[in-house]
Write an enzyme that holds these catalytic residues in place. Structure first.
Site, short mmCIF file in Angstrom:
data_model
loop_
_atom_site.label_atom_id
_atom_site.label_comp_id
_atom_site.label_asym_id
_atom_site.label_seq_id
_atom_site.Cartn_x
_atom_site.Cartn_y
_atom_site.Cartn_z
N ASP A 33 5.53 26.30 59.76
CA ASP A 33 6.05 26.16 58.40
C ASP A 33 7.48 26.66 58.29
OD1 ASP A 33 3.66 25.09 57.70
OD2 ASP A 33 2.94 26.84 56.57
N VAL A 35 9.77 26.78 60.56
CA VAL A 35 10.69 25.85 61.22
C VAL A 35 10.91 24.62 60.34
CG1 VAL A 35 11.06 24.39 63.25
CG2 VAL A 35 10.03 26.67 63.50
N ASP A 37 10.64 24.43 57.12
CA ASP A 37 11.44 24.82 55.96
C ASP A 37 12.92 24.91 56.31
OD1 ASP A 37 9.15 24.90 54.47
OD2 ASP A 37 8.92 27.08 54.59
N LEU A 83 -17.01 1.69 40.01
CA LEU A 83 -18.12 1.54 40.94
C LEU A 83 -19.44 1.69 40.19
CD1 LEU A 83 -17.03 3.62 44.07
CD2 LEU A 83 -17.32 1.14 43.95
N LYS A 124 -17.25 10.66 48.08
CA LYS A 124 -16.63 10.36 46.79
C LYS A 124 -15.88 11.60 46.31
CE LYS A 124 -17.61 8.32 42.29
NZ LYS A 124 -16.88 9.32 41.50
N LYS A 324 -24.65 8.98 43.85
CA LYS A 324 -24.23 10.26 43.29
C LYS A 324 -25.18 11.37 43.69
CE LYS A 324 -21.16 10.39 40.71
NZ LYS A 324 -20.93 10.02 39.32
N CYS A 421 -25.29 6.77 4.47
CA CYS A 421 -25.30 5.95 3.25
C CYS A 421 -26.67 5.88 2.60
CB CYS A 421 -24.79 4.55 3.55
SG CYS A 421 -25.88 3.60 4.65
#
EC number: 6.5.1.2
Length: 686
Positions: A33, A35, A37, A83, A124, A324, A421
């Site tokens: 990281d 290097v 940066d 889906l 998923k 699911k 109503c």
């Protein structure tokens, strides 16, 4: 410009892009990281000193300096379908049986163990869908799913997501590449963001999905970059042809191709032979500890040819389904039960609950569905109920813990009169729903106004639930036609409405007069007529009169419209009150229709499959597609043995050669138009 500086900038861009792919796609970092940066900072300083070195695909161009003012709406070239859901293996087997019938194949004796179809199973991911468009290999646009037909252009924010390539990792990209995938937030990053919000005194996000979706719609792309969203790609389309070589033939090959192009693909995806292996995959990952939220498994037919053959319903691809995971269930006490009246008059009992966290949100209300469900559960006010989210969206009561019922619990049944109503309620024979038959019921009127003003209908900004209630109760609005007679002076008398807001609402209402017939048709609220169905019907019956005169048999023959929808449409237009409403609207100039109306179009191409290749002399590709589809035909992206005709223009692609090899008839534009003998010379309208 010193050539050495140009070369250094080019080397830095190439190395940083390669490092990003290694990190995000292959999970095999090639640079520390620190290097990365330092090299990034060097490139940044070079570009700052020499702006001519900046390229659109430079890693430094991911985050803009100025917040956007708004996100424009864009239409998806290829729709993003939802889906269908299955909640257990039995529903998955029912789906496969339907799929086999569509494909004309014999049912498998034991589909759990001897399934002959090959599937790809993908986790998923619980995030937000994203549509990416690449032109000649460069990222051109990123858009939200929206309603599947149109979404919001959020390209500046997409560029801020480090795992999405700005340039495809290939020297020979397709002219246009459409990529679909899911933006998500890793659980560790979600916790970090919420900790920062708590420290700042801000409310935490309810769940990673909400945080990811909300972040995508931030007007400042710097906020997006700071939240470190992630991305998994799962689909690609090449609407203008594939470069040299054969295009992918299976979903699995699509996933591998996405990886080669530089996209991160979920490494847990797997090819499964038959439902037995699908269910094994599902059981393996159900409840597993993952670094991101997952709410199920997406099952896709592996063969792209069979996918095309299976096609789509109005809402879903027939060749894919989401299996699911079991919904989270929690117990809580029922404080009260109220009867809610919807825009169609359906009366739904709703339990008011002691608030309880469920699937990342605080739930205080849950549906009890209908009178039969009330009796089946034997619901009492004061009971402890088991609540879950149906499909992880709508809370519902699924059980009662009668052992915990208090002595003072009060039994509940639906009222005999409408709570709004006081009209006697009715339950039509054969229906589970109890309805209020009063067309003047305030609850129905409020719901109808809200639906008419909704984004997919007339799109009237400022006309929400509260304002609809005021219009009905204080100004006596009784139909959607009454909206167009309102004045700013009338609205100023309502609570919360000043001179400016009244003027803006009236202007928004009057602007909606220009909305096309398909939106008006959806806004009428005809049962079973959603956005896509309204578009199909409006394409075949371009005026209200033509649709009102059509028989159920005629409507049912339209590709994508079934008997149930056709009967609902005919029944709606048969109501005198509905005919009066249409007359009022037409007197007001609604819907906005072309000066010269097209006659109803014949369905002479019904059931025929077409492929278009090359540039046609007078019609654009979209015009030709609309012309074919309005006559019942279907336009597909690739040539197969199921293709009936290939329409050939100038500079055709490899599809022409494929058609010749398969012996498929070829058509010029003129020959295509000649397929419909009712078309006169010069009449190219769909």
């Amino acid at each position: 410009m010193d050539p050495k500086l140009e070369e250094r900038a080019r080397e830095l861009r190439t190395l940083l892009q390669k490092a990003s792919i290694a990190y995000y796609v292959h999970d095999a970092p090639i640079l520390e990281d620190s290097v990365y940066d330092r090299l990034y900072r060097e490139l940044q300083e070079l570009e700052r000193a020499y702006p001519e070195l900046v390229t659109p695909d430079s890693p430094t161009q991911r985050v803009g300096e100025k917040p956007a003012e708004h996100f424009p709406t864009v239409f998806h070239r290829i729709p993003l379908y939802s889906l269908e859901n299955a909640f257990n293996p039995e529903e998955l087997e029912e789906w496969q049986e339907r799929l086999l019938r569509v494909l004309g194949r014999a049912p498998v004796p034991d589909s759990r163990t001897e399934g002959e179809l090959e599937y790809v199973c993908e986790l998923k991911i619980d995030g937000a869908a994203l549509a990416l468009t690449y032109i000649e290999g460069l990222l051109e646009r990123g858009a939200t799913r929206g309603d599947g037909q149109a979404g919001e252009d959020i390209t500046p924010n997409v560029r801020a997501i480090r795992s999405i390539p700005l340039r495809l990792a290939t020297a020979d990209p397709p002219p246009v590449l459409e990529v679909r995938g899911e933006v998500y937030l890793a659980l560790a990053e979600f916790e970090r963001i919420n900790q920062e919000r708590r420290s700042a005194g801000d409310p935490p996000f309810a769940n990673p999905r909400n945080c990811a979706a909300g972040t995508l719609r931030q007007l400042d792309s710097r906020v997006v970059a700071a939240r470190k969203l992630s991305f998994f790609a799962y689909a690609l389309h090449w609407p203008e042809g594939w470069p040299a070589g054969d295009p992918p033939q299976t979903q699995w090959q699509c996933l591998q191709q996405l990886k080669e192009l530089g996209f991160p693909v979920n490494p847990l995806s797997q090819v499964c032979r038959g439902l037995g292996e699908v269910i094994q995959f599902y059981e393996r990952w159900r409840g597993a500890q993952l670094p991101y939220a997952s709410d199920g498994v997406v099952v896709k037919l592996n063969s792209l040819r069979l996918q095309e053959e299976a096609g789509f319903t109005q809402k879903f691809p027939r060749w894919a389904i989401a299996l699911k995971y079991p919904a989270q269930e929690v117990p809580t006490r029922i404080r009260a039960i109220v009867a809610s009246v919807g825009r169609t008059g359906a009366v739904t009992p709703v339990a008011e609950l002691e608030p309880v966290p469920l699937a990342g949100t605080l739930v205080s209300r849950a549906s009890l569905h209908n009178a039969d469900r009330l009796r089946e559960l034997d619901v009492h006010i004061g009971d402890t109920a088991i609540v879950r989210k149906a499909g992880e969206i709508i809370p519902e009561v699924v059980g009662i813990l009668k052992e915990l019922r208090p002595a003072d619990a009060v039994p509940y049944s639906l009222p005999s009169q409408c709570p709004e109503c006081h009209t006697p309620l009715v339950r039509p024979p054969g229906e589970a729903v109890t309805r209020c038959p009063n067309p003047e019921c305030p609850a129905k009127l409020r719901g109808q106004l809200q639906h008419w003003a909704s984004r997919d209908a007339l799109d009237i900004e400022g006309l929400g639930e509260k304002r609809a209630a005021q219009l009905v109760e204080s100004l006596g609005v009784r139909t959607v036609a009454d909206l167009y007679r309102l004045t700013p002076e009338q609205l100023q008398g309502l609570e919360g409405m000043g001179s400016r807001s009244s003027q803006k609402l009236v202007q928004a209402i009057q602007r909606s007069r220009q909305q096309p017939w398909e939106r008006v048709l959806y806004g009428l609220g005809i049962p079973h007529v959603g956005v896509v169905t309204a578009q199909i019907l409006a394409g075949h019956f371009p005026t209200p009169e033509l649709l009102a005169q059509a028989s159920a048999e005629t409507i049912a023959q339209i590709y994508g419209i079934g008997a149930e929808v056709a009967e609902a449409v005919v029944a709606w237009f048969a109501e005198p009150a509905h005919r009066r409403l249409l007359q009022e609207l037409q007197a007001l100039g609604i819907p906005a229709l072309p000066q010269q109306e097209n006659p109803a179009v014949s369905q002479i191409l019904a059931g025929k499959k077409f492929v278009i290749t090359g540039t046609l002399p007078t019609l654009s590709r979209q015009q030709a597609k609309a012309w074919i589809e309005s006559r019942g035909g279907k336009v597909t992206a690739s040539v197969s043995r199921q293709t009936d005709y290939v329409v050939v223009g100038s500079d055709p692609g490899s599809k022409l050669e494929q058609a010749q090899q398969l012996g498929i008839p070829l058509l010029t534009e003129a020959e295509l138009l000649a397929l419909d003998p009712t078309v006169e010379s010069g009449d190219l309208h769909p």
